[in-house]
Motif scaffolding. Structure first.
Motif, mmCIF file in Angstrom:
data_model
loop_
_atom_site.group_PDB
_atom_site.id
_atom_site.type_symbol
_atom_site.label_atom_id
_atom_site.label_comp_id
_atom_site.label_asym_id
_atom_site.label_seq_id
_atom_site.Cartn_x
_atom_site.Cartn_y
_atom_site.Cartn_z
ATOM 1 N N GLU A 102 1.156 -1.510 0.103
ATOM 2 C CA GLU A 102 0.445 0.390 0.474
ATOM 3 C C GLU A 102 0.883 1.038 0.172
ATOM 4 O O GLU A 102 1.096 2.070 -0.675
ATOM 5 C CB GLU A 102 -0.933 -0.042 1.242
ATOM 6 C CG GLU A 102 -2.067 -0.684 0.902
ATOM 7 C CD GLU A 102 -2.961 -0.655 2.651
ATOM 8 O OE1 GLU A 102 -3.097 0.151 3.011
ATOM 9 O OE2 GLU A 102 -3.461 -1.484 2.711
ATOM 10 N N LYS A 103 2.058 1.532 0.510
ATOM 11 C CA LYS A 103 3.093 2.330 1.028
ATOM 12 C C LYS A 103 3.093 2.838 -0.292
ATOM 13 O O LYS A 103 3.576 3.898 -0.859
ATOM 14 C CB LYS A 103 4.313 1.889 1.397
ATOM 15 C CG LYS A 103 3.257 2.454 3.244
ATOM 16 C CD LYS A 103 4.744 1.863 4.212
ATOM 17 C CE LYS A 103 3.947 1.351 5.455
ATOM 18 N NZ LYS A 103 4.266 2.002 6.822
ATOM 19 N N ARG A 104 4.093 1.766 -0.738
ATOM 20 C CA ARG A 104 4.139 1.562 -2.470
ATOM 21 C C ARG A 104 4.137 1.883 -3.691
ATOM 22 O O ARG A 104 3.864 3.141 -4.239
ATOM 23 C CB ARG A 104 5.176 0.817 -3.256
ATOM 24 C CG ARG A 104 6.291 -0.059 -2.112
ATOM 25 C CD ARG A 104 6.769 -1.379 -2.784
ATOM 26 N NE ARG A 104 8.213 -1.937 -1.878
ATOM 27 C CZ ARG A 104 8.297 -3.191 -1.355
ATOM 28 N NH1 ARG A 104 7.390 -4.056 -2.490
ATOM 29 N NH2 ARG A 104 9.319 -3.557 -1.068
ATOM 30 N N GLU A 105 2.334 1.933 -3.512
ATOM 31 C CA GLU A 105 1.366 2.519 -4.129
ATOM 32 C C GLU A 105 0.941 3.543 -4.056
ATOM 33 O O GLU A 105 0.808 4.614 -4.866
ATOM 34 C CB GLU A 105 0.096 1.190 -4.187
ATOM 35 C CG GLU A 105 -0.120 -0.064 -4.674
ATOM 36 C CD GLU A 105 -1.501 -0.805 -4.614
ATOM 37 O OE1 GLU A 105 -1.864 0.195 -4.232
ATOM 38 O OE2 GLU A 105 -1.169 -2.089 -5.657
ATOM 39 N N THR A 106 0.667 3.210 -2.958
ATOM 40 C CA THR A 106 1.036 5.366 -2.609
ATOM 41 C C THR A 106 1.845 6.149 -2.987
ATOM 42 O O THR A 106 1.644 7.575 -3.762
ATOM 43 C CB THR A 106 0.393 5.657 -0.932
ATOM 44 O OG1 THR A 106 -0.861 4.590 -0.255
ATOM 45 C CG2 THR A 106 0.002 7.148 -0.554
ATOM 46 N N ARG A 113 1.652 6.748 -6.734
ATOM 47 C CA ARG A 113 0.792 7.662 -7.643
ATOM 48 C C ARG A 113 1.013 8.758 -6.989
ATOM 49 O O ARG A 113 0.395 9.768 -7.891
ATOM 50 C CB ARG A 113 -0.567 7.024 -6.639
ATOM 51 C CG ARG A 113 -1.533 6.646 -6.977
ATOM 52 C CD ARG A 113 -2.670 6.381 -6.110
ATOM 53 N NE ARG A 113 -3.268 5.036 -5.875
ATOM 54 C CZ ARG A 113 -3.799 4.149 -4.721
ATOM 55 N NH1 ARG A 113 -4.113 4.961 -4.269
ATOM 56 N NH2 ARG A 113 -3.760 2.763 -5.701
ATOM 57 N N SER A 114 1.591 8.866 -5.384
ATOM 58 C CA SER A 114 2.295 10.750 -5.457
ATOM 59 C C SER A 114 3.313 11.078 -6.183
ATOM 60 O O SER A 114 3.159 12.296 -6.810
ATOM 61 C CB SER A 114 3.010 10.384 -4.012
ATOM 62 O OG SER A 114 2.087 10.474 -2.655
ATOM 63 N N LEU A 115 4.090 10.079 -6.651
ATOM 64 C CA LEU A 115 4.965 10.357 -8.115
ATOM 65 C C LEU A 115 4.018 10.517 -8.819
ATOM 66 O O LEU A 115 4.867 11.593 -10.170
ATOM 67 C CB LEU A 115 6.465 9.410 -7.646
ATOM 68 C CG LEU A 115 7.257 9.879 -8.965
ATOM 69 C CD1 LEU A 115 8.582 10.850 -7.910
ATOM 70 C CD2 LEU A 115 8.496 8.337 -9.073
ATOM 71 N N VAL A 135 2.946 14.450 -9.067
ATOM 72 C CA VAL A 135 3.750 15.524 -8.891
ATOM 73 C C VAL A 135 4.349 16.178 -10.486
ATOM 74 O O VAL A 135 4.520 16.701 -10.822
ATOM 75 C CB VAL A 135 4.915 15.359 -7.611
ATOM 76 C CG1 VAL A 135 5.862 15.762 -7.673
ATOM 77 C CG2 VAL A 135 4.961 15.323 -6.494
ATOM 78 N N LEU A 136 4.664 14.569 -11.006
ATOM 79 C CA LEU A 136 5.239 14.157 -11.967
ATOM 80 C C LEU A 136 3.886 15.193 -13.207
ATOM 81 O O LEU A 136 4.791 16.375 -13.542
ATOM 82 C CB LEU A 136 5.384 13.002 -13.144
ATOM 83 C CG LEU A 136 7.337 12.365 -12.572
ATOM 84 C CD1 LEU A 136 7.198 10.937 -12.485
ATOM 85 C CD2 LEU A 136 7.892 12.904 -12.532
ATOM 86 N N LEU A 137 2.573 15.118 -13.161
ATOM 87 C CA LEU A 137 1.891 15.564 -13.915
ATOM 88 C C LEU A 137 2.294 16.923 -14.239
ATOM 89 O O LEU A 137 1.377 18.333 -14.703
ATOM 90 C CB LEU A 137 0.740 14.205 -13.720
ATOM 91 C CG LEU A 137 -0.055 13.612 -14.429
ATOM 92 C CD1 LEU A 137 -0.759 13.559 -14.359
ATOM 93 C CD2 LEU A 137 0.750 13.935 -15.698
ATOM 94 N N LEU A 138 2.040 17.233 -12.332
ATOM 95 C CA LEU A 138 1.650 18.386 -11.797
ATOM 96 C C LEU A 138 3.190 19.795 -12.246
ATOM 97 O O LEU A 138 2.951 20.500 -13.031
ATOM 98 C CB LEU A 138 2.122 19.259 -10.374
ATOM 99 C CG LEU A 138 0.801 18.496 -9.806
ATOM 100 C CD1 LEU A 138 0.102 18.289 -8.076
ATOM 101 C CD2 LEU A 138 -0.761 20.088 -10.048
#
Length: 159
Positions: free
Chosen positions: A12-16, A19-21, A24-27
């Motif tokens: 779950e931590k890796r998936e989160t 998703r966060s990465l 951030v890349l899209l932003l």
């Protein structure tokens, strides 16, 4: 904590984090594209903002001038039908001497436009570019100081 639960939490931590990465890349991509657009809009292309410096010995082209005519209303040549055309025309030219001649011969120019438009049937008005070319030829035949370069319909209503 049982090993199965620990493995699920780690996943779950890796998936989160993944998703966060991605977020951030899209932003970051959106920010870079926005910044590029703002830079181009304000500092880039010569059509906006600062003008390009003239290069070489080429003289700068004359600025385009325009003359907008009052609306012209004519009967169309459709037999048996009472059709009208209302058109508002703007002409573009670049020769400054032509401004004086156009103002002096405005009555001739309007008469020429009226004559051309009155000779048309409704079906003849479907090809706008051909009509513009015909009007330009007729108008320019009245002028000696220069040529009208383009003609635009600001209003074109058939009733």
């Amino acid at each position: 904590m049982p090993p199965k639960e620990a493995a699920e939490k780690t996943t779950e931590k890796r998936e989160t984090r993944g998703r966060s990465l991605v977020t951030v890349l899209l932003l970051l991509v959106v920010l870079l594209l926005s910044g590029g657009y703002v830079y181009y809009f304000f500092f880039g292309g010569n059509s906006r903002g600062m003008a390009a410096a003239p290069t070489g010995n080429n003289p700068e082209p004359a600025a385009l001038q325009k003359l907008s005519l009052d609306s012209i209303v004519v009967n169309l040549a459709d037999p048996g039908l009472h059709r009208y055309l209302r058109a508002k025309i703007t002409m573009e030219y670049s020769d400054p001497k032509l401004a004086t001649e156009l103002n002096d011969k405005l009555y001739r120019v309007r008469d020429t436009i009226i004559s051309v438009l009155r000779s048309k049937k409704t079906d003849d008005l479907q090809n706008e570019e051909a009509l513009k070319r015909e009007l330009l030829t007729a108008i320019n035949s009245q002028l000696t100081a220069g040529q009208v370069r383009a003609l635009y319909f600001e209003e074109f209503i058939i009733q």
